[in-house]
Design an enzyme around this catalytic site. Sequence first.
Site, PDB file in Angstrom:
ATOM      1  N   CYS A 110     107.088  -5.866 -28.658  1.00 58.50           N
ATOM      2  CA  CYS A 110     108.263  -6.711 -28.907  1.00 58.50           C
ATOM      3  C   CYS A 110     107.871  -8.175 -29.112  1.00 58.50           C
ATOM      4  CB  CYS A 110     109.285  -6.580 -27.788  1.00 58.50           C
ATOM      5  SG  CYS A 110     110.842  -7.428 -28.134  1.00 58.50           S
ATOM      6  N   GLY A 111     107.900  -8.611 -30.356  1.00 58.55           N
ATOM      7  CA  GLY A 111     107.440  -9.962 -30.679  1.00 58.55           C
ATOM      8  C   GLY A 111     108.341 -11.066 -30.169  1.00 58.55           C
ATOM      9  N   GLN A 163     120.604  -3.052 -36.481  1.00 60.87           N
ATOM     10  CA  GLN A 163     120.365  -2.103 -35.398  1.00 60.87           C
ATOM     11  C   GLN A 163     121.685  -1.464 -34.999  1.00 60.87           C
ATOM     12  OE1 GLN A 163     118.071  -4.174 -32.376  1.00 60.87           O
ATOM     13  NE2 GLN A 163     116.200  -3.975 -33.574  1.00 60.87           N
ATOM     14  N   ASP A 171     111.878  -0.182 -26.961  1.00 64.67           N
ATOM     15  CA  ASP A 171     111.048  -0.633 -28.067  1.00 64.67           C
ATOM     16  C   ASP A 171     109.672  -0.002 -27.925  1.00 64.67           C
ATOM     17  OD1 ASP A 171     109.584  -2.092 -29.971  1.00 64.67           O
ATOM     18  OD2 ASP A 171     110.696  -3.937 -29.576  1.00 64.67           O
ATOM     19  N   SER A 182     113.014 -10.780 -35.271  1.00 61.74           N
ATOM     20  CA  SER A 182     112.235  -9.734 -34.621  1.00 61.74           C
ATOM     21  C   SER A 182     110.787  -9.861 -35.060  1.00 61.74           C
ATOM     22  CB  SER A 182     112.775  -8.350 -34.987  1.00 61.74           C
ATOM     23  OG  SER A 182     111.845  -7.338 -34.660  1.00 61.74           O
ATOM     24  N   GLY A 183     109.862  -9.806 -34.087  1.00 56.70           N
ATOM     25  CA  GLY A 183     108.448  -9.865 -34.432  1.00 56.70           C
ATOM     26  C   GLY A 183     107.970  -8.603 -35.104  1.00 56.70           C
ATOM     27  N   SER A 184     108.292  -7.439 -34.530  1.00 51.88           N
ATOM     28  CA  SER A 184     107.833  -6.186 -35.132  1.00 51.88           C
ATOM     29  C   SER A 184     108.440  -6.003 -36.518  1.00 51.88           C
ATOM     30  CB  SER A 184     108.183  -4.994 -34.231  1.00 51.88           C
ATOM     31  OG  SER A 184     109.569  -4.814 -34.118  1.00 51.88           O
TER      32      SER A 184
END
Length: 350
Positions: free
Chosen positions: A255-256, A85, A251, A93-95
Site C-alpha cells: 500500500c503506497g 473501487q 490490500d 494510490s501507490g500501487s
Amino acid sequence: MRWKRTIQLLDVHAEGEIGRVAIGGVPKIPGNTVADQLHWLNTDPKGDALRRFLVLEPRGTPMGSVNLLLPPKHPDADTAFVILQPDQAHASSGSNSICATTALLEAGIVEMKEPETVVTLETAAGLVKAVATCHDGRCEKVKLTMVPAFVHQLDVELDTPEWGRITGDICYGGIFYLLVDADQVGLTIAPSHAAALVKAGMILKEIVNRTISVVHPEIPAISGVAYVMFRGRDEDGSMRTCTTMWPGRVDRSPCGTGSSANLATLHARGQVKVGDTLISRSIIGSEFEVGLSAETTVAGKPAIIPTIAGRGFTFGLHQVALDPADPMAEGFALTDVWGPSAGDIPEPRK
C-alpha cells in the site's frame, strides 16, 4: 451483440494488488480539475453507474481497482487518472500509480525509453512523478515521488466494544488513513488473519469516521478516513502493513499511500530523517521500498515527500461490455465474497 457501452481494460498488478487500467472507451468525465472529476464520480448518478459497471459483479471482482485514464489538466502531466473501487472513487494510490505507469508504457500510450522513462501522473491529490526502469520492452520497476504526506493527529484514542480503548494515528498519504498497531486488536499481519483483520478494520473505520471529522486543508474533495491500515515490524526491522478495504478485503500490496502516511508518523516521532529508505512488506510478503526524499509543508503543517518503489506486471487484456437488456446493469455484491457490508449495495433492477 447489442452492447450499450464497452471499455477496454489492461490487467495489471503491483506486487500482488490488481489495478486494471481502462485504456479505451472511457467516457468524458466532467470537471475543470481532477478533483472536480473525482467529486463528480462520487456524487453524480452517472458517475456512480460508471464505477459500479466496472467494479461490481457480474463484470467486476471484489479484488483490486479499476483506473480511469483521463486527459490531463496540468500542463506538466502525461495523463490523469482516478481510482475506482467498490465503495467510491479515490484520489490517489501507490500501487495503482505503478499499475497505470506500467500500462502506459507497455501498451505504448507513452513512449518507452530505456533505461528510464519519466511519466508524470496527475491525480486529484496532485502530481505524482514516476521513474520507470525499462529494459527489452518491459517496465521492470517504478519509483514514485508521491504527493506530500502529513500527520493529521497522532495518538487518537478510540473506545471500542471489542478491544476497549485503542490508539492510532490519523495521517494523509494521498488519502486519509487510521494507522493502528495490529497487536492492539490481538492479531498479527499474516495471511491466516486476513479475514479477522478486515473485520477489525471495518469496525474501526466506522468508529473513527463517526467520531472524528477529517478534511484535507487544501483539497475539500478529499475527506474522511478511507482505510484502516494495521502495522507491525518484522524481525529484520522492516515494516509489515495491512490495509483493510471496504467492503471486506485486504490490500495485497504494501500500500503506497498507506506506507506514505505511516512514514509521516515515523518522521513526526523522530524515527526517520531525509534520505532514509525502509522496506514496507505486505500481508503476502511483497515489498515496496519507501523513502523520505524531502520535508515540506501543507497549509502550514509539517509534511514530507515520500517515494515508493515497486514492480508492476501486465497479465491480460479484455473488454467489458454492457448489454442494454441486462437486468444486472447496476452491478451487485454478495456477502460471501464481498464482506458483510455488501448488503449496503442496492439490489439489481428488475
